[in-house]
Design a protein around this motif. Structure first.
Motif, PDB file in Angstrom:
ATOM      1  N   ASP A  66     -11.605   2.564   2.845  1.00 46.13           N
ATOM      2  CA  ASP A  66     -10.208   2.864   3.110  1.00 46.13           C
ATOM      3  C   ASP A  66      -9.339   1.926   2.280  1.00 46.13           C
ATOM      4  O   ASP A  66      -9.740   0.807   1.967  1.00 46.13           O
ATOM      5  CB  ASP A  66      -9.883   2.657   4.592  1.00 46.13           C
ATOM      6  N   GLY A  67      -8.143   2.405   1.978  1.00 45.11           N
ATOM      7  CA  GLY A  67      -7.170   1.561   1.309  1.00 45.11           C
ATOM      8  C   GLY A  67      -7.708   0.822   0.096  1.00 45.11           C
ATOM      9  O   GLY A  67      -8.223   1.412  -0.826  1.00 45.11           O
ATOM     10  N   GLY A  68      -7.597  -0.492   0.133  1.00 40.47           N
ATOM     11  CA  GLY A  68      -7.992  -1.315  -0.996  1.00 40.47           C
ATOM     12  C   GLY A  68      -9.440  -1.755  -0.987  1.00 40.47           C
ATOM     13  O   GLY A  68      -9.830  -2.600  -1.790  1.00 40.47           O
ATOM     14  N   GLU A  69     -10.258  -1.197  -0.100  1.00 41.52           N
ATOM     15  CA  GLU A  69     -11.643  -1.668   0.008  1.00 41.52           C
ATOM     16  C   GLU A  69     -12.458  -1.397  -1.247  1.00 41.52           C
ATOM     17  O   GLU A  69     -13.222  -2.264  -1.688  1.00 41.52           O
ATOM     18  CB  GLU A  69     -12.309  -1.045   1.233  1.00 41.52           C
TER      19      GLU A  69
ATOM     20  N   THR B 121      -8.965   3.541 -10.030  1.00 46.37           N
ATOM     21  CA  THR B 121      -8.990   2.241  -9.349  1.00 46.37           C
ATOM     22  C   THR B 121      -9.111   1.116 -10.373  1.00 46.37           C
ATOM     23  O   THR B 121      -8.459   0.072 -10.234  1.00 46.37           O
ATOM     24  CB  THR B 121     -10.146   2.183  -8.332  1.00 46.37           C
TER      25      THR B 121
ATOM     26  N   LEU C  16      -4.244   6.143  -3.477  1.00 47.46           N
ATOM     27  CA  LEU C  16      -5.006   6.123  -2.238  1.00 47.46           C
ATOM     28  C   LEU C  16      -5.243   7.525  -1.688  1.00 47.46           C
ATOM     29  O   LEU C  16      -5.726   7.679  -0.591  1.00 47.46           O
ATOM     30  CB  LEU C  16      -4.265   5.292  -1.177  1.00 47.46           C
TER      31      LEU C  16
ATOM     32  N   THR D 141       0.820  -1.212   0.000  1.00 53.07           N
ATOM     33  CA  THR D 141       0.000   0.000   0.000  1.00 53.07           C
ATOM     34  C   THR D 141       0.852   1.258   0.000  1.00 53.07           C
ATOM     35  O   THR D 141       0.433   2.288  -0.502  1.00 53.07           O
ATOM     36  CB  THR D 141      -0.953   0.033   1.212  1.00 53.07           C
ATOM     37  N   GLU D 142       2.071   1.188   0.543  1.00 54.69           N
ATOM     38  CA  GLU D 142       2.940   2.371   0.505  1.00 54.69           C
ATOM     39  C   GLU D 142       3.295   2.716  -0.937  1.00 54.69           C
ATOM     40  O   GLU D 142       3.345   3.875  -1.307  1.00 54.69           O
ATOM     41  CB  GLU D 142       4.212   2.141   1.338  1.00 54.69           C
TER      42      GLU D 142
ATOM     43  N   LYS E 181       0.284   4.386  -2.414  1.00 57.64           N
ATOM     44  CA  LYS E 181       0.150   5.764  -1.941  1.00 57.64           C
ATOM     45  C   LYS E 181       1.079   6.675  -2.720  1.00 57.64           C
ATOM     46  O   LYS E 181       0.708   7.780  -3.091  1.00 57.64           O
ATOM     47  CB  LYS E 181       0.451   5.856  -0.444  1.00 57.64           C
TER      48      LYS E 181
END
Length: 196
Positions: free
Chosen positions: A50-53, A94, A13, A4-5, A8
């Motif tokens: 949030d994030g990958g949701e 996305t 994100l 996820t970094e 970002k």
């Protein structure tokens, strides 16, 4: 899994999904109803995803049937009873990311819009995250239930009427006694509704 970094850093994100529609929460997140509605937290809107949701929700919807980006926005809006629709500025990047991850691919379609279908890797990814996907869909359904309970036309009409009367009275100027009387009436009404 993915980092996820790294995402970002690519800007995937950073954005927040917008709330849409008249009588619903406004694009700025403060809410057309004056705040406190679905998706609100302290100091404004909280994120629905949030994030990958959002990626998981879009992937699940694409797994059900190949879809265009606009179809995905409408499908999420339908799941929430019109309370929430992610903005195109969130959905299309996305979808690009899902394609880069090899979880979806373009499907033959009529017209100019891209139709996306899930890949075998996407199916495997959904199976690995099935409990999380079920929780996300339950969250959207709960938001839809809340919208249905709170989005009654007679209540909206009455609230609109109250707002108009208050604006008119305050605009024409109220002395302290009348202002305190109006506040007392509103508080009393709120207490009676709370006891229903």
């Amino acid at each position: 899994m993915f980092n996820t970094e790294t995402l970002k850093g690519k800007g995937h994100l950073r954005g927040r999904a917008g709330m849409r529609g008249a009588g619903r929460l406004g694009q700025d997140g403060r809410g057309a109803r004056g705040g406190g509605g679905p998706g609100h937290g302290r100091g404004g809107r909280r994120r629905i995803f949030d994030g990958g949701e959002l990626r998981l929700v879009l992937l699940k919807l694409i797994a059900e049937t190949p879809r265009h980006g606009y179809d995905l926005i409408r499908a999420i809006e339908e799941l929430t009873g019109g309370a929430y629709a992610p903005s195109p500025g969130i959905v299309y990047p996305t979808l690009t990311l899902l394609g880069e991850m090899g979880l979806i691919g373009e499907h033959a379609a009529d017209g100019t819009r891209k139709l996306f279908a899930i890949t075998p890797e996407g199916v495997a990814h959904l199976e690995e995250r099935s409990a999380e996907v079920a929780g996300l869909l339950a969250r959207l359904a709960a938001l839809g239930d809340l919208q249905q309970k709170t989005d009654s036309a007679p209540i909206r009409r009455a609230m609109h009427n109250l707002r108009n009367v208050l604006q008119h009275k305050l605009g024409s100027g109220l002395d302290d006694d009348r202002l305190h009387a109006a506040v007392a009436l509103i508080d009393e009404t709120a207490q009676k509704i709370e006891r229903l």
